[in-house]
Scaffold this motif. Sequence first.
Motif, PDB file in Angstrom:
ATOM      1  N   PRO A 137       4.915  47.768  29.220  1.00 36.34           N
ATOM      2  CA  PRO A 137       4.871  48.285  30.394  1.00 36.34           C
ATOM      3  C   PRO A 137       4.185  47.464  31.558  1.00 36.34           C
ATOM      4  N   ASP A 138       4.544  47.737  32.831  1.00 34.15           N
ATOM      5  CA  ASP A 138       3.938  47.156  33.888  1.00 34.15           C
ATOM      6  C   ASP A 138       2.481  47.530  33.869  1.00 34.15           C
ATOM      7  N   ASP A 139       2.220  48.757  33.373  1.00 33.96           N
ATOM      8  CA  ASP A 139       0.960  49.126  33.477  1.00 33.96           C
ATOM      9  C   ASP A 139       0.090  48.970  32.131  1.00 33.96           C
ATOM     10  N   GLU A 140       0.607  48.043  31.453  1.00 29.66           N
ATOM     11  CA  GLU A 140      -0.003  47.848  29.907  1.00 29.66           C
ATOM     12  C   GLU A 140      -1.564  47.939  29.973  1.00 29.66           C
ATOM     13  N   ALA A 141      -1.897  48.604  28.917  1.00 27.48           N
ATOM     14  CA  ALA A 141      -3.237  49.127  28.628  1.00 27.48           C
ATOM     15  C   ALA A 141      -4.306  47.864  28.046  1.00 27.48           C
ATOM     16  N   THR A 142      -3.591  47.075  27.264  1.00 23.71           N
ATOM     17  CA  THR A 142      -4.217  45.956  26.950  1.00 23.71           C
ATOM     18  C   THR A 142      -4.416  44.675  27.667  1.00 23.71           C
ATOM     19  N   VAL A 143      -5.345  43.636  27.283  1.00 23.50           N
ATOM     20  CA  VAL A 143      -5.494  42.462  27.982  1.00 23.50           C
ATOM     21  C   VAL A 143      -5.283  41.447  26.814  1.00 23.50           C
ATOM     22  N   PRO A 144      -4.296  40.802  26.935  1.00 24.33           N
ATOM     23  CA  PRO A 144      -4.190  39.715  25.705  1.00 24.33           C
ATOM     24  C   PRO A 144      -4.983  38.608  25.711  1.00 24.33           C
ATOM     25  N   TRP A 145      -5.387  38.133  24.510  1.00 28.37           N
ATOM     26  CA  TRP A 145      -6.205  37.042  24.458  1.00 28.37           C
ATOM     27  C   TRP A 145      -5.360  35.889  24.345  1.00 28.37           C
ATOM     28  N   THR A 146      -5.603  34.769  24.887  1.00 29.79           N
ATOM     29  CA  THR A 146      -4.502  33.715  24.805  1.00 29.79           C
ATOM     30  C   THR A 146      -4.963  32.445  24.444  1.00 29.79           C
ATOM     31  N   GLU A 147      -6.257  32.393  23.897  1.00 26.32           N
ATOM     32  CA  GLU A 147      -6.666  31.170  23.270  1.00 26.32           C
ATOM     33  C   GLU A 147      -5.943  30.298  22.411  1.00 26.32           C
ATOM     34  N   PHE A 148      -5.392  31.199  21.443  1.00 28.26           N
ATOM     35  CA  PHE A 148      -4.629  30.474  20.505  1.00 28.26           C
ATOM     36  C   PHE A 148      -2.898  30.896  20.439  1.00 28.26           C
ATOM     37  N   VAL A 149      -2.657  31.955  21.236  1.00 30.03           N
ATOM     38  CA  VAL A 149      -1.341  32.527  21.144  1.00 30.03           C
ATOM     39  C   VAL A 149      -0.785  32.580  22.656  1.00 30.03           C
ATOM     40  N   PRO A 150       0.180  32.311  23.064  1.00 30.02           N
ATOM     41  CA  PRO A 150       0.529  32.508  24.480  1.00 30.02           C
ATOM     42  C   PRO A 150       0.725  33.994  25.065  1.00 30.02           C
ATOM     43  N   GLU A 151       0.728  34.346  26.134  1.00 28.26           N
ATOM     44  CA  GLU A 151       0.750  35.732  26.515  1.00 28.26           C
ATOM     45  C   GLU A 151       2.025  36.281  26.129  1.00 28.26           C
ATOM     46  N   GLU A 152       3.111  35.691  26.214  1.00 28.95           N
ATOM     47  CA  GLU A 152       4.363  36.312  26.009  1.00 28.95           C
ATOM     48  C   GLU A 152       4.602  36.603  24.510  1.00 28.95           C
ATOM     49  N   SER A 153       3.810  36.096  23.815  1.00 22.19           N
ATOM     50  CA  SER A 153       3.736  36.413  22.211  1.00 22.19           C
ATOM     51  C   SER A 153       2.494  37.308  21.713  1.00 22.19           C
ATOM     52  N   ALA A 154       1.499  37.347  22.505  1.00 28.65           N
ATOM     53  CA  ALA A 154       0.292  37.786  22.103  1.00 28.65           C
ATOM     54  C   ALA A 154       0.255  39.250  21.606  1.00 28.65           C
ATOM     55  N   ILE A 155      -0.517  39.631  20.393  1.00 31.59           N
ATOM     56  CA  ILE A 155      -0.705  40.959  20.013  1.00 31.59           C
ATOM     57  C   ILE A 155      -1.099  41.796  21.191  1.00 31.59           C
ATOM     58  N   ARG A 156      -0.663  42.925  21.177  1.00 24.06           N
ATOM     59  CA  ARG A 156      -1.283  44.077  22.283  1.00 24.06           C
ATOM     60  C   ARG A 156      -1.947  45.216  21.850  1.00 24.06           C
ATOM     61  N   GLY A 157      -2.448  45.101  20.839  1.00 21.28           N
ATOM     62  CA  GLY A 157      -3.198  46.265  20.204  1.00 21.28           C
ATOM     63  C   GLY A 157      -2.554  47.041  19.254  1.00 21.28           C
ATOM     64  N   PHE A 158      -3.052  48.169  18.685  1.00 22.77           N
ATOM     65  CA  PHE A 158      -2.231  48.803  17.582  1.00 22.77           C
ATOM     66  C   PHE A 158      -1.055  49.430  17.907  1.00 22.77           C
ATOM     67  N   HIS A 159      -0.190  49.367  16.912  1.00 24.44           N
ATOM     68  CA  HIS A 159       1.287  50.329  17.081  1.00 24.44           C
ATOM     69  C   HIS A 159       0.960  51.709  16.048  1.00 24.44           C
ATOM     70  N   SER A 160       0.291  51.551  14.947  1.00 25.64           N
ATOM     71  CA  SER A 160       0.326  52.594  14.046  1.00 25.64           C
ATOM     72  C   SER A 160      -0.251  52.178  12.726  1.00 25.64           C
ATOM     73  N   VAL A 161      -0.473  53.158  11.963  1.00 23.97           N
ATOM     74  CA  VAL A 161      -1.157  53.130  10.814  1.00 23.97           C
ATOM     75  C   VAL A 161       0.004  53.853   9.789  1.00 23.97           C
ATOM     76  N   THR A 162       0.086  53.490   8.557  1.00 19.90           N
ATOM     77  CA  THR A 162       0.841  54.268   7.409  1.00 19.90           C
ATOM     78  C   THR A 162      -0.025  54.827   6.511  1.00 19.90           C
ATOM     79  N   LEU A 163       0.062  56.082   6.272  1.00 17.12           N
ATOM     80  CA  LEU A 163      -0.832  56.925   5.377  1.00 17.12           C
ATOM     81  C   LEU A 163       0.153  57.132   3.986  1.00 17.12           C
ATOM     82  N   TRP A 164      -0.633  56.735   2.690  1.00 19.80           N
ATOM     83  CA  TRP A 164       0.079  57.085   1.679  1.00 19.80           C
ATOM     84  C   TRP A 164      -0.558  58.255   0.998  1.00 19.80           C
TER      85      TRP A 164
END
Length: 329
Positions: A137-164
């Motif tokens: 979203p435009d108001d994205e809550a995370t700030v990507p770290w781009t030293e190794f991965v470009p902004e357009e692909s960088a990880i943006r925090g957690f999505h989920s965990v799965t519990l067994w």
Amino acid sequence: MTDVTPTPGIHHVTCVAGDPQRNIDFWVETLGLRLVKRSINQDDSGTYHFFFADAEGTPGTSMTFFPWEDLSAGKVGSGQVSRTAFRVPEGSLDYWEDRFEEYDVDYDDRVERFGETVLPFRDPDGLPVELVEVEIPDDEATVPWTEFVPEESAIRGFHSVTLWLADPQPTMELLETMGLEKQGTEQAQGDTPGDERTRFVASGPVGSYVDVLPTVESGRQGHGTVHHVAFQTPTDEDQQAMRDAVRSEGLSPTQQIDRHWFRSVYFREFGGVLFELATSEPGYTSDEPLEDLGGRLVLPGKFEAQREQIEANLPDVTIPTAETADADD
């Protein structure tokens, strides 16, 4: 039931690794996360505690590790977080598959889950991880770290965990007590043992989802497993109310423990997964300037007086940078 402020979602996930240098190299250089804190396990000062996150260590972005080299490989099973998933921008999975090929990362075919595309893979210790394409979203809550991965692909925090879980029902009721809402159920896909995956959603923008799968498959803690998952209770008042609510469900949460960058309460939920409640403050910049996060070994509280002894017992590690990576090529 005690009134609680619903948790915004996941605060951090803590895992068990083996070799500390290999752990840093993978999570910083291969996955492109920032080492925002280099410290020690406060319950075992002879072991590092590494925190990998976005550029600012935003709550909901930090994957942390205890590299216990003497432990053996673990096995994911009932009573554990079986997978941890991260958000990546829509259209970036081609980039990640190419990167995984370049860095020889063990990954699986993409799967579709609740209308989203998921790329499963494993870190060098065998920890099951996933990347999930989402619209940023435009108001994205995370700030990507781009030293190794470009902004357009960088990880943006957690999505989920799965519990067994052997018996998911009590845990699903607990998640609702914590303020998550049931979103839906679908047939499980991928290397999961259960027939149905039930998804719960929290109120925040990052780390919002918890998936629950039934399984009686046995597991053991060790390299490549999750130690605990922490949920956000932003203020002390939020945390106390959540602690009271958890106690009212018959569980036994600890008293608040000062973890230097946040204050924590721990408890095992009904299925055996270790849950933590973590405050937002004081945060990772409370003892290091933003631009220097992760640059030195931080020893909280009483441990600073033991620095010489602690440093002598820890293996040397090197933090990868774009400059050192280019020099190695």
